[in-house]
Enzyme design. Structure first.
Site, PDB file in Angstrom:
ATOM      1  N   MET A 164     -42.038  13.636   8.794  1.00 46.38           N
ATOM      2  CA  MET A 164     -40.944  13.764   8.047  1.00 46.38           C
ATOM      3  C   MET A 164     -39.913  12.446   7.428  1.00 46.38           C
ATOM      4  SD  MET A 164     -42.829  16.545   6.376  1.00 46.38           S
ATOM      5  CE  MET A 164     -41.965  16.978   5.183  1.00 46.38           C
TER       6      MET A 164
ATOM      7  N   ASN B  32     -51.165   7.824   8.070  1.00 47.01           N
ATOM      8  CA  ASN B  32     -50.672   8.932   7.671  1.00 47.01           C
ATOM      9  C   ASN B  32     -51.790  10.184   6.648  1.00 47.01           C
ATOM     10  OD1 ASN B  32     -48.646  11.256   6.873  1.00 47.01           O
ATOM     11  ND2 ASN B  32     -47.285  10.066   5.754  1.00 47.01           N
TER      12      ASN B  32
ATOM     13  N   HIS C 137     -51.928  12.862   4.292  1.00 44.10           N
ATOM     14  CA  HIS C 137     -51.202  13.797   2.611  1.00 44.10           C
ATOM     15  C   HIS C 137     -52.647  14.463   2.090  1.00 44.10           C
ATOM     16  CE1 HIS C 137     -48.064  13.868  -0.526  1.00 44.10           C
ATOM     17  NE2 HIS C 137     -49.520  13.252  -1.183  1.00 44.10           N
TER      18      HIS C 137
ATOM     19  N   SER D  24     -55.704  13.278   2.164  1.00 37.14           N
ATOM     20  CA  SER D  24     -56.793  11.514   1.848  1.00 37.14           C
ATOM     21  C   SER D  24     -55.477  11.035   3.360  1.00 37.14           C
ATOM     22  CB  SER D  24     -55.402  10.648   0.629  1.00 37.14           C
ATOM     23  OG  SER D  24     -56.218  11.531  -0.301  1.00 37.14           O
TER      24      SER D  24
ATOM     25  N   ASP E 121     -47.111   7.425   0.194  1.00 36.67           N
ATOM     26  CA  ASP E 121     -48.508   8.089   0.060  1.00 36.67           C
ATOM     27  C   ASP E 121     -49.125   7.491  -0.559  1.00 36.67           C
ATOM     28  OD1 ASP E 121     -47.344  10.119   2.125  1.00 36.67           O
ATOM     29  OD2 ASP E 121     -46.738  11.506  -0.478  1.00 36.67           O
TER      30      ASP E 121
HETATM   31  C1  GRF Z   1     -50.329  18.156   6.136  1.00 36.62           C
HETATM   32  O1  GRF Z   1     -50.487  19.228   5.213  1.00 36.62           O
HETATM   33  C2  GRF Z   1     -50.297  16.860   6.158  1.00 36.62           C
HETATM   34  O2  GRF Z   1     -51.213  16.689   4.797  1.00 36.62           O
HETATM   35  C3  GRF Z   1     -49.212  17.073   5.886  1.00 36.62           C
HETATM   36  O3  GRF Z   1     -47.824  17.646   6.198  1.00 36.62           O
HETATM   37  C4  GRF Z   1     -48.616  18.509   6.951  1.00 36.62           C
HETATM   38  C5  GRF Z   1     -48.519  18.635   8.254  1.00 36.62           C
HETATM   39  O4  GRF Z   1     -48.972  19.917   8.744  1.00 36.62           O
HETATM   40  N1  GRF Z   1     -47.997  15.248   5.723  1.00 36.62           N
HETATM   41  P1  GRF Z   1     -49.251  20.201   9.992  1.00 36.62           P
HETATM   42  O5  GRF Z   1     -48.079  20.036  10.919  1.00 36.62           O
HETATM   43  O6  GRF Z   1     -50.139  19.007  10.938  1.00 36.62           O
HETATM   44  O7  GRF Z   1     -49.442  21.536  10.669  1.00 36.62           O
END
Ligand code: GRF
Length: 225
Positions: free
Chosen positions: A99, A116, A118, A145, A154
């Site tokens: 994040m 990454n 998304h 994606s 993104d």
């Molecule tokens: C996922 O939905 C991903 O697309 C987004 O953050 C979430 C991460 O989930 N970037 P996790 O920590 O892998 O369970």
């Protein structure tokens, strides 16, 4: 054309997380099953309590906690990220629920080597709460994606996308679960394509060597009656 991933060395991967780490788990599982030829050299989190750190420890992967709050700027934080990744000889970085926005410091250190994922069909619904945004908007399809990270949010060159239907009865949670199942398939796949040396970034687009064309596939939601 067939690609033998075993003829190339395992890709040395660094995974960046902040939370649950289910995508990290999917990558760990793909390596274990032999579906992905990779060595996860380090898992780095900016949150100490991230569940993903525990998943990494259970898999015997070195972990590292770098608290972004202790750095004065994004760039300074990123310099420490780069240091930690290079100390583990990482060649490809996979952000998996990380994040933090990355600064040019990271992007320059790993050009076209940061992926990454998304939970939407980019360029739709960038940023946070993409599943809720898709539900609220009333789209009939959404998805996920995997892309190469750029300075924008993104909007980097897209490697793989998966499409899932959005039901009118969906809540944010039911849609998120459907998208998550697709994420766990396409993230290890995108990394595998990299490991096999099949990805080439050409401007905004990613060229993939030796892919079969998607033919005769059409999704209509709701289905034609
Ligand atoms: C996922 O939905 C991903 O697309 C987004 O953050 C979430 C991460 O989930 N970037 P996790 O920590 O892998 O369970």
């Amino acid at each position: 054309m067939s690609f033998n991933s075993q003829s190339r060395p395992p890709v040395r991967l660094g995974v960046l997380i902040s939370g649950e780490g289910t995508n990290l788990q999917a990558i760990i599982d793909a390596v274990r099953k032999g579906a992905l030829c990779a060595e996860i050299r380090v898992v780095i989190s900016n949150r100490k309590e991230a569940r993903g750190l525990e998943r990494a420890r259970q898999a015997g992967i070195p972990t590292c906690f770098i608290d972004h709050r202790t750095y004065r700027s994004r760039e300074e934080f990123d310099r420490h990220l780069v240091e930690a990744l290079l100390a583990h000889q990482v060649e490809l970085v996979a952000c998996a629920g990380f994040m933090r926005l990355l600064s040019p410091v990271m992007l320059r250190a790993f050009p076209n080597r940061i992926m990454n994922i998304h939970p939407a069909l980019c360029p739709a619904f960038p940023g946070l709460n993409a599943q809720r945004a898709a539900c609220d908007y009333g789209v009939r399809f959404s998805g996920c994606s995997v892309f190469f990270v750029t300075e924008g949010v993104d909007d980097g060159p897209i490697i793989v996308q998966a499409v899932v239907p959005v039901m009118q009865t969906d809540s944010e949670q039911t849609l998120a679960a459907r998208i998550q199942a697709a994420e766990h398939l396409i993230y290890p796949y995108a990394i595998r394509l990299f490991q096999e040396g099949r990805l080439e970034v050409r401007g905004r687009k990613v060229w993939i060597d030796g892919v079969s064309p998607v033919e005769n596939q059409m999704l209509i939601n709701p289905p034609l009656e």
